[in-house]
Design a protein around this motif. Structure first.
Motif, PDB file in Angstrom:
ATOM      1  N   LEU C 171       0.997  -1.356  -0.174  1.00 58.28           N
ATOM      2  CA  LEU C 171      -0.004   0.034  -0.113  1.00 58.28           C
ATOM      3  C   LEU C 171       0.817   1.308   0.049  1.00 58.28           C
ATOM      4  CD1 LEU C 171      -2.875  -0.988   2.286  1.00 58.28           C
ATOM      5  CD2 LEU C 171      -2.990  -0.928   0.076  1.00 58.28           C
ATOM      6  N   GLU C 172       2.050   1.129   0.464  1.00 60.26           N
ATOM      7  CA  GLU C 172       2.952   2.291   0.858  1.00 60.26           C
ATOM      8  C   GLU C 172       3.292   2.685  -0.633  1.00 60.26           C
ATOM      9  OE1 GLU C 172       6.135   3.191   4.241  1.00 60.26           O
ATOM     10  OE2 GLU C 172       7.138   2.502   2.264  1.00 60.26           O
ATOM     11  N   ASP C 173       3.718   1.592  -1.356  1.00 54.67           N
ATOM     12  CA  ASP C 173       4.229   1.497  -2.688  1.00 54.67           C
ATOM     13  C   ASP C 173       3.040   2.253  -3.548  1.00 54.67           C
ATOM     14  OD1 ASP C 173       6.530   0.693  -2.448  1.00 54.67           O
ATOM     15  OD2 ASP C 173       6.052  -1.447  -3.162  1.00 54.67           O
ATOM     16  N   GLU C 174       1.842   1.956  -3.509  1.00 56.54           N
ATOM     17  CA  GLU C 174       0.702   2.358  -4.382  1.00 56.54           C
ATOM     18  C   GLU C 174       0.342   3.907  -3.811  1.00 56.54           C
ATOM     19  OE1 GLU C 174      -2.617   0.385  -5.024  1.00 56.54           O
ATOM     20  OE2 GLU C 174      -0.897  -0.197  -6.381  1.00 56.54           O
ATOM     21  N   LEU C 175       0.563   4.170  -2.537  1.00 52.54           N
ATOM     22  CA  LEU C 175       0.424   5.588  -2.229  1.00 52.54           C
ATOM     23  C   LEU C 175       1.535   6.535  -2.796  1.00 52.54           C
ATOM     24  CD1 LEU C 175      -1.411   7.290  -0.314  1.00 52.54           C
ATOM     25  CD2 LEU C 175       0.110   6.871   1.508  1.00 52.54           C
ATOM     26  N   ARG C 176       2.675   6.230  -3.005  1.00 54.85           N
ATOM     27  CA  ARG C 176       3.585   6.891  -3.493  1.00 54.85           C
ATOM     28  C   ARG C 176       3.350   7.478  -4.868  1.00 54.85           C
ATOM     29  NH1 ARG C 176       9.305   4.828  -0.807  1.00 54.85           N
ATOM     30  NH2 ARG C 176       8.993   5.287   1.361  1.00 54.85           N
ATOM     31  N   ALA C 177       2.559   6.790  -5.617  1.00 59.85           N
ATOM     32  CA  ALA C 177       2.047   7.299  -6.863  1.00 59.85           C
ATOM     33  C   ALA C 177       1.278   8.451  -6.613  1.00 59.85           C
ATOM     34  CB  ALA C 177       1.173   6.288  -7.597  1.00 59.85           C
ATOM     35  N   GLU C 178       0.532   8.765  -5.416  1.00 57.65           N
ATOM     36  CA  GLU C 178      -0.212   9.928  -5.405  1.00 57.65           C
ATOM     37  C   GLU C 178       0.270  11.131  -4.295  1.00 57.65           C
ATOM     38  OE1 GLU C 178      -4.614   9.593  -4.380  1.00 57.65           O
ATOM     39  OE2 GLU C 178      -3.924   7.281  -4.226  1.00 57.65           O
ATOM     40  N   ILE C 179       1.265  10.427  -3.418  1.00 58.09           N
ATOM     41  CA  ILE C 179       1.871  11.511  -2.419  1.00 58.09           C
ATOM     42  C   ILE C 179       3.401  11.138  -2.435  1.00 58.09           C
ATOM     43  CG2 ILE C 179       2.179  12.188  -0.152  1.00 58.09           C
ATOM     44  CD1 ILE C 179      -0.511  12.816  -0.782  1.00 58.09           C
ATOM     45  N   LYS C 180       4.233  12.108  -2.765  1.00 60.12           N
ATOM     46  CA  LYS C 180       5.606  12.018  -2.991  1.00 60.12           C
ATOM     47  C   LYS C 180       6.277  11.323  -1.722  1.00 60.12           C
ATOM     48  CE  LYS C 180       9.441  14.802  -3.892  1.00 60.12           C
ATOM     49  NZ  LYS C 180       9.907  16.227  -4.289  1.00 60.12           N
ATOM     50  N   ASP C 181       6.916  10.304  -1.759  1.00 61.75           N
ATOM     51  CA  ASP C 181       7.577   9.714  -0.532  1.00 61.75           C
ATOM     52  C   ASP C 181       6.724   9.426   0.567  1.00 61.75           C
ATOM     53  OD1 ASP C 181      10.208   9.871  -2.008  1.00 61.75           O
ATOM     54  OD2 ASP C 181      10.585  11.957  -1.273  1.00 61.75           O
ATOM     55  N   ALA C 182       5.650   9.256   0.384  1.00 58.90           N
ATOM     56  CA  ALA C 182       4.789   9.010   1.244  1.00 58.90           C
ATOM     57  C   ALA C 182       5.306   7.582   2.088  1.00 58.90           C
ATOM     58  CB  ALA C 182       3.198   8.607   0.747  1.00 58.90           C
ATOM     59  N   ARG C 183       5.032   7.767   3.444  1.00 61.66           N
ATOM     60  CA  ARG C 183       5.177   6.735   4.424  1.00 61.66           C
ATOM     61  C   ARG C 183       4.219   5.931   5.167  1.00 61.66           C
ATOM     62  NH1 ARG C 183      10.140   6.800   8.055  1.00 61.66           N
ATOM     63  NH2 ARG C 183       9.475   4.477   8.203  1.00 61.66           N
ATOM     64  N   ILE C 184       4.113   4.772   5.065  1.00 59.94           N
ATOM     65  CA  ILE C 184       3.122   4.176   6.386  1.00 59.94           C
ATOM     66  C   ILE C 184       4.083   3.474   7.380  1.00 59.94           C
ATOM     67  CG2 ILE C 184       1.149   2.565   6.684  1.00 59.94           C
ATOM     68  CD1 ILE C 184       0.508   2.802   3.747  1.00 59.94           C
ATOM     69  N   PRO C 185       4.516   3.994   8.379  1.00 58.67           N
ATOM     70  CA  PRO C 185       5.278   3.599   9.282  1.00 58.67           C
ATOM     71  C   PRO C 185       4.804   2.208  10.028  1.00 58.67           C
ATOM     72  CG  PRO C 185       5.004   5.821   9.574  1.00 58.67           C
ATOM     73  CD  PRO C 185       4.001   5.473   8.774  1.00 58.67           C
ATOM     74  N   LEU C 186       5.676   1.278  10.141  1.00 50.36           N
ATOM     75  CA  LEU C 186       5.151   0.150  10.945  1.00 50.36           C
ATOM     76  C   LEU C 186       6.223  -0.175  12.228  1.00 50.36           C
ATOM     77  CD1 LEU C 186       4.827  -2.453   8.102  1.00 50.36           C
ATOM     78  CD2 LEU C 186       2.882  -1.718   9.908  1.00 50.36           C
ATOM     79  N   GLY C 187       5.349  -0.027  13.330  1.00 51.85           N
ATOM     80  CA  GLY C 187       6.172  -0.641  14.492  1.00 51.85           C
ATOM     81  C   GLY C 187       7.270   0.696  14.818  1.00 51.85           C
ATOM     82  N   LYS C 188       6.980   1.804  14.425  1.00 56.10           N
ATOM     83  CA  LYS C 188       7.701   2.939  14.726  1.00 56.10           C
ATOM     84  C   LYS C 188       7.720   3.505  16.294  1.00 56.10           C
ATOM     85  CE  LYS C 188       7.685   7.842  13.721  1.00 56.10           C
ATOM     86  NZ  LYS C 188       7.013   8.858  12.509  1.00 56.10           N
ATOM     87  N   ARG C 189       8.734   2.918  16.920  1.00 51.94           N
ATOM     88  CA  ARG C 189       8.574   3.572  18.551  1.00 51.94           C
ATOM     89  C   ARG C 189       8.505   5.306  18.619  1.00 51.94           C
ATOM     90  NH1 ARG C 189      11.143   0.317  22.996  1.00 51.94           N
ATOM     91  NH2 ARG C 189      10.098   2.092  23.939  1.00 51.94           N
ATOM     92  N   ASP C 190       7.854   5.406  19.546  1.00 51.20           N
ATOM     93  CA  ASP C 190       7.543   6.659  20.103  1.00 51.20           C
ATOM     94  C   ASP C 190       6.702   7.583  19.455  1.00 51.20           C
ATOM     95  OD1 ASP C 190       9.594   5.728  21.705  1.00 51.20           O
ATOM     96  OD2 ASP C 190      11.189   6.792  20.864  1.00 51.20           O
ATOM     97  N   ALA C 191       6.104   7.063  18.121  1.00 56.97           N
ATOM     98  CA  ALA C 191       5.154   8.179  17.437  1.00 56.97           C
ATOM     99  C   ALA C 191       4.111   8.489  18.416  1.00 56.97           C
ATOM    100  CB  ALA C 191       4.466   7.142  16.235  1.00 56.97           C
ATOM    101  N   GLU C 192       3.728   9.558  17.911  1.00 56.90           N
ATOM    102  CA  GLU C 192       2.441  10.325  18.854  1.00 56.90           C
ATOM    103  C   GLU C 192       1.151   9.425  18.551  1.00 56.90           C
ATOM    104  OE1 GLU C 192       1.766  13.966  19.604  1.00 56.90           O
ATOM    105  OE2 GLU C 192       3.981  14.156  19.734  1.00 56.90           O
ATOM    106  N   ILE C 193       0.902   8.979  17.562  1.00 57.45           N
ATOM    107  CA  ILE C 193      -0.233   8.119  17.306  1.00 57.45           C
ATOM    108  C   ILE C 193       0.004   6.622  16.726  1.00 57.45           C
ATOM    109  CG2 ILE C 193      -2.251   8.161  15.809  1.00 57.45           C
ATOM    110  CD1 ILE C 193      -2.359  11.128  16.108  1.00 57.45           C
ATOM    111  N   LEU C 194      -0.749   5.849  17.373  1.00 59.12           N
ATOM    112  CA  LEU C 194      -0.790   4.220  17.101  1.00 59.12           C
ATOM    113  C   LEU C 194      -1.973   4.416  16.017  1.00 59.12           C
ATOM    114  CD1 LEU C 194       0.285   1.580  16.886  1.00 59.12           C
ATOM    115  CD2 LEU C 194      -1.425   1.074  19.034  1.00 59.12           C
TER     116      LEU C 194
END
Lengths: 225, 413, 441
Positions: C171-194
């Protein structure tokens, strides 16, 4: 009381000791039921922590004021009859001239009394309401589906003291003293049965509304009326 | 394993802000446990991932990099995708064997064994220290490594009934596989896999709607409970598990209730002196820590996280939450100040001081015994005590620079 | 008046009943009515005056031509009162009827509670019936399947861990077609929002997850999704009243949040999961409220738009109405927030009647849609009221911020030929928001 010891008879029994007994059982039974329920509610854990005075009162207010809830507005006739019934019932029970004497005699309280005529009218209104509720129970499909023999019995139980009160006052059917005896007896039976039948809704109402009112208002941020 | 430089002083390791200009994209930086290295997964170009450590980038690039971390020995490990095949990369070198999928990369904090879950064809298992299990299963979830580093375990699905065949699923399709060998029986669910110091393995299992039990080394307890959470080995022959009986939650040790009952009980932890501390709910909405069954007097309304012991076993602490703030409670007494967030607090070896990284208004500080140090950081990692407890290693980013700094405990007090 | 229904076969109910005996049935009834339930059961049963004030509040009653056996109190009469009267000595036929009423004729929407003079919680009583059925093992096949999946995988659809991880990367790959360098972080510690997703968004409705990821990227939210079990916020065990699984799922969600040390959990547009995440699940575990904030998609979008993190480029022009999902409106008062978002994104909003907490259930909620194909007509028929309500608005687009409402109304639309289409707020926002120049590929 003294009368009964001086002149033991069914009449004086019903007028004296049984009044005391029925009041004791009514109040005692009510306290017992409520205390059992409150204890069970504590064990259930999730009731008390969420109670909110503000939202319990909000809920009670909306359901004690005629047409204070959407549900009542959607059932205008039933609401009219049931409020009329409950108000007339309470007025009659508390302020009927005969009862005023009783209050004075046993408790020494001087209450304002209804005139005999007004008391009569109110009694008739109560009976008429009960009759309409009976018809509703029989003929309204959803209500009749829910109805069990107990519901008819309760209607009968509630109507008895009013019917006999009216009859005795007008010295109809039986002689005054006999009718009055039956009237008092039926009232006492009703009083005793209140805590142990569905009529206990007269005090359980406050408990359920407090719980649901608090859950809806304080927790779910929405309305229960 | 790694010798850490505990000389007091500050060292600028790398300018990580520059990385953003150097690479197409930079992921979250990760410092090494000794603080000497800072690494990040980077996109050298669109769709070309690599790892940059202290300004040096791995030569090889990959389509994807996941589960990046430093191993216990200090090497940088991650799982990498190249030509539809996943494998492990350590310090830029990949395993020879590749897999259809690889995930859940773990490194044991003591023995440095490395394991991860794998998919080969339609089957699943674990690869431990470069060697994949011989037996594979219909599914494998999670990876566990034993204290001696030679055994790995995973929850596996041993039966494959058709979808919606609820009666077959109700017989249980899950069990634990240890080094690729599944336990002989299967369950509705299995969780809380844990090893003893002597490499015995246990897990909580669910047999029916209200039938939970424990299996140790493939042997099930005779007792069942209404519900149960993850348990813990007290020693090789003693296992303690929080379980629900008709009276409430208690700590069950080798099948028998040992603690009085609570509204809730979970996360038992065993101290060096074999005392057991667990999170308990003393009454609905009131949480605390109980030690050997005795709850602390103080309770917290929002949360209590798993308790932990000081190295000498004398003190117990836990992260607690009250009035929307986190704080630390030690031996039944909480820090006065609460914080938006706190990261894994740590005892010094004597157990009389606790340090932690804390957050106030999106900035990070070092807190010691509930007081915060004035210095604030835009990015910071958990502080670490030196083995003698006299020094503290800080790892942080300031004005774009990743810095490692050693302070003395004395100057912080 | 008789309980007359078309025969429906569901092996979860029928086949299970063939395999159990009456002892097990009695044991389950006694356990729930005597051990698990207490004050509420007692008071609710004894206070009901059989007045019928709740009758017309129920969409099932209204949709079935005022058949009294569908009235809320009637459902209690035919289940709980019946078990109490028979002292738990009930037949398998009885249990079959109880299961049918509890699982396929009540959405646990609690609208009737608002119409009862005593505030009797009929949905609670019906959930006790489900709990009894669950202990017997009598649960609609499709719900049972999902609950079984939750038990081990935490997700609703037997998804393997690698399937989840791989889907997100794709999905991240797909999203990059619409949003430049888009990310869908997985298991990123210390993020504000899960951020937690709906199980179906990982398989059949991936567009919705991409839409959310798009919004997250555009609003520059510091977020992550789990790289471990617990990514699926759904909790279908709730429908079966499988408390043991329900509790484990909610515990897993919060523990993932603690592990990643996020500030808040945000979930998408779903009703039951919010309900279990802030009420049923946390209460079962012993928490009075959610230990850290557990935010619904509606609350989150409201925040994003109000704070200006999301700006709307061009509003939707066609006439729009909304569905107020019971689990977030009657259960959490989010009606105003929904309207704020709708008015910010749509030109022509027509409110529905009745609305806010008095709105009718979509007839798919409370597990009815999860009971699967055998019970599809039960919810379609029960949803006639909802269909008429939507038709009366004259809107062409129905915004339903809940997976269940969404699918339920889509099916009603098809059956009753309402000529509308149904969208999530995520769809609407992803479609109408301004994408900053530097993010365009």
């Amino acid at each position: 009381m003294e009368q009964f010891f001086k002149d033991p008879s069914i009449y004086t029994l019903v007028r004296g000791p049984l009044v005391w007994l029925s009041f004791i059982l009514f109040i005692g039974g009510m306290l017992y039921r409520v205390s059992v329920i409150l204890k069970m509610a504590k064990e259930e854990k999730v009731i008390y922590p969420y109670l909110s005075l503000k939202y319990a009162l909000r809920s009670l207010l909306h359901w004690l004021i005629p047409y204070g809830s959407i549900s009542m507005k959607k059932h205008p006739w039933f609401t009219f009859i049931s409020f009329l019934f409950h108000i007339c019932l309470l007025l009659t029970v508390l302020f009927a001239p005969g009862h005023i004497e009783l209050w004075k005699e046993s408790w020494g309280i001087n209450l304002w009394a209804l005139s005999a005529k007004l008391g009569d009218y109110l009694t008739l209104v109560v009976l008429a309401c009960l009759f309409l509720l009976l018809l509703r129970r029989i003929f309204q499909r959803d209500v009749s589906f829910l109805t069990s023999p107990m519901d008819y019995l309760i209607l009968a139980l509630v109507s008895m003291p009013f019917l006999t009160g009216f009859l005795s006052h007008h010295e109809l059917l039986f002689d005054y003293r006999l009718m009055l005896t039956i009237h008092m007896l039926s009232g006492e039976i009703l009083l005793i049965l209140i805590p142990f039948t569905k009529i206990s809704h007269m005090f359980l109402f406050f408990l359920t509304r407090a719980h649901t009112g608090s859950e809806f208002g304080a927790v779910r941020h929405s309305r229960d009326y | 394993m790694i010798t850490v430089d505990w000389q007091r002083g500050k060292k600028i390791v790398a300018n990580v802000r520059e990385w953003k200009e150097k690479f197409h994209q930079v992921y979250e930086p990760i410092p090494s446990p000794d603080g000497e290295k800072i690494a990040a997964v980077v996109e050298v170009d669109k769709g070309q991932c690599s790892v940059c450590i202290n300004n040096k980038t791995w030569e090889q690039t990959f389509e994807r990099i996941s589960f990046p971390s430093f191993s216990t020995s200090g090497s940088f490990i991650c799982l990498v995708l190249q030509n539809y095949e996943w494998t492990l990369a350590e310090e830029g070198k990949t395993l020879e064997e590749t897999f259809d999928y690889a995930w859940n990369l773990k490194c044991h904090p003591k023995n440095n064994s490395i394991a991860f879950n794998i998919k080969k064809g339609d089957l699943y298992g674990v690869c431990l220290n470069g060697k994949a299990w011989d037996n594979l299963f219909f599914d494998a979830r999670e990876t566990f490594i034993s204290p001696n580093g030679k055994t790995s375990a995973s929850y596996v699905r041993v039966k494959n009934p058709p979808l919606l065949d609820i009666f077959s699923f109700k017989e249980g399709v899950w069990t634990l596989a240890v080094n690729g060998e599944a336990w002989p029986m299967s369950f509705l669910s299995v969780y809380g896999c844990t090893f003893s110091e002597g490499d015995k393995v246990a897990a909580t299992v669910r047999l029916g709607q209200q039938e939970f039990s424990v299996v140790t080394d493939g042997k099930i307890w005779g007792e069942t409970f209404l519900n149960a959470w993850e348990g813990v080995f007290v020693d090789d022959s003693t296992f303690a598990v929080p379980a629900k009986t008709e009276k409430g939650w208690s700590l069950i040790v080798n099948g028998k209730p040992e603690w009085k009952t609570f509204t809730q009980l979970w996360h038992p932890q065993v101290g060096p002196d074999k005392r057991i501390a667990a999170v308990v709910c003393t009454e609905f909405g009131k949480w605390t820590v109980a030690v050997n069954g005795e709850p602390w007097k103080i309770t917290f309304s929002q949360a209590v996280l798993p308790p932990f012991f000081s190295a000498n076993g004398k003190h117990i602490a836990a992260l607690v939450r009250e009035k929307d703030k986190w704080t630390v409670a030690i031996d039944g007494k909480a820090w006065e100040k609460g914080f938006e967030r706190i990261w894994s607090p740590q005892f010094n070896p004597e157990g009389n001081h606790v340090i932690a990284k804390v957050e106030i208004a999106n900035e990070y500080y070092l807190a010691i015994d509930g007081r915060i140090r004035a210095e604030k950081y835009e990015r910071m990692w958990e502080p670490i005590f030196s083995p003698d407890g006299k020094k503290i290693l800080l790892r942080y980013v300031k004005e774009g620079h990743y810095i490692r700094e050693v302070l003395t405990l004395e100057e912080l007090l | 008046m008789e309980f007359v229904r078309k025969e429906v076969n569901d092996i979860g109910i029928d086949e299970t009943l063939r395999r159990v005996d009456e002892t097990k049935i009695k044991k389950a009834i006694d356990w729930v009515l005597q051990k698990e339930a207490s004050a509420r059961l007692k008071v609710f049963v004894e206070t009901c005056m059989r007045c019928g004030m709740c009758t017309t509040s129920c969409h099932h009653y209204l949709s079935h031509d005022n058949d009294p056996t569908y009235a809320p109190a009637a459902k209690v009469k035919q289940t709980i009162w019946d078990m109490i009267r028979k002292k738990g000595k009930v037949s398998k036929e009885d249990v079959k009827k109880y299961a049918r009423i509890a699982f396929t004729e009540c959405n646990l929407c609690r609208r009737c509670v608002q119409f009862c003079p005593f505030g009797i919680d009929i949905a609670y009583l019906i959930s006790l019936v489900r709990r009894i059925c669950c202990l017997i093992g009598v649960v609609p096949q499709y719900i049972q399947d999902q609950a079984l999946s939750h038990m081990q995988t935490t997700n609703m659809l037997w998804f393997r861990q690698d399937e989840w991880l791989d889907t997100v990367l794709w999905l991240e790959d797909e999203l990059r077609a619409e949003i430049k360098d888009a990310r869908i972080p997985l298991g990123k510690r210390d993020a504000e929002i899960l951020y937690l997703a709906h199980g179906l968004e990982a398989k059949y409705m991936t567009g919705l997850l991409t839409g959310m990821a798009k919004i997250m990227n555009v609003a520059r939210v510091d977020w992550t999704m789990p790289d471990m079990d617990g990514w699926d916020y759904t909790n279908k065990a709730f429908y079966a009243q499988d408390h043991e699984t329900l509790g484990k799922v909610v515990k897993t969600h919060y523990e993932v949040a603690f592990k990643l040390n996020v500030k808040r959990i945000v979930m998408g547009e779903c009703g039951h999961a919010f309900r279990t995440g802030v009420y049923e699940g946390v209460r079962y575990l012993g928490w009075k409220d959610s230990p850290i904030p557990y935010i619904h998609g509606v609350q989150f979008f409201y925040e994003l738009i109000r704070s200006g993190k999301i700006k709307i480029r061009k509003k939707i022009e066609e006439p729009v109405t909304v569905q107020d999902p019971c689990n977030i409106v009657r259960y959490r008062g989010m009606g105003k927030m929904i309207r704020y978002i709708v008015k910010a994104t749509c030109e022509n909003f027509i409110d529905i009647n009745p609305n806010f907490e008095y709105n009718y259930c979509c007839s798919a909620g409370g597990g009815m849609i999860d009971a699967g194909p055998p019970w599809k007509m039960a919810r379609i028929e029960g949803g006639k009221t909802k269909a008429e309500q939507i038709k009366d608005t004259g809107a062409k687009l129905v915004i339903a911020p809940c997976h269940t409402c969404h699918k339920g109304i889509e099916d009603l639309n098809q059956y009753y030929k309402l000529g509308v289409h149904v969208k999530f707020l995520t769809d609407i926002i992803a479609e109408t928001m301004e994408i900053p120049e530097e993010m365009r590929p």
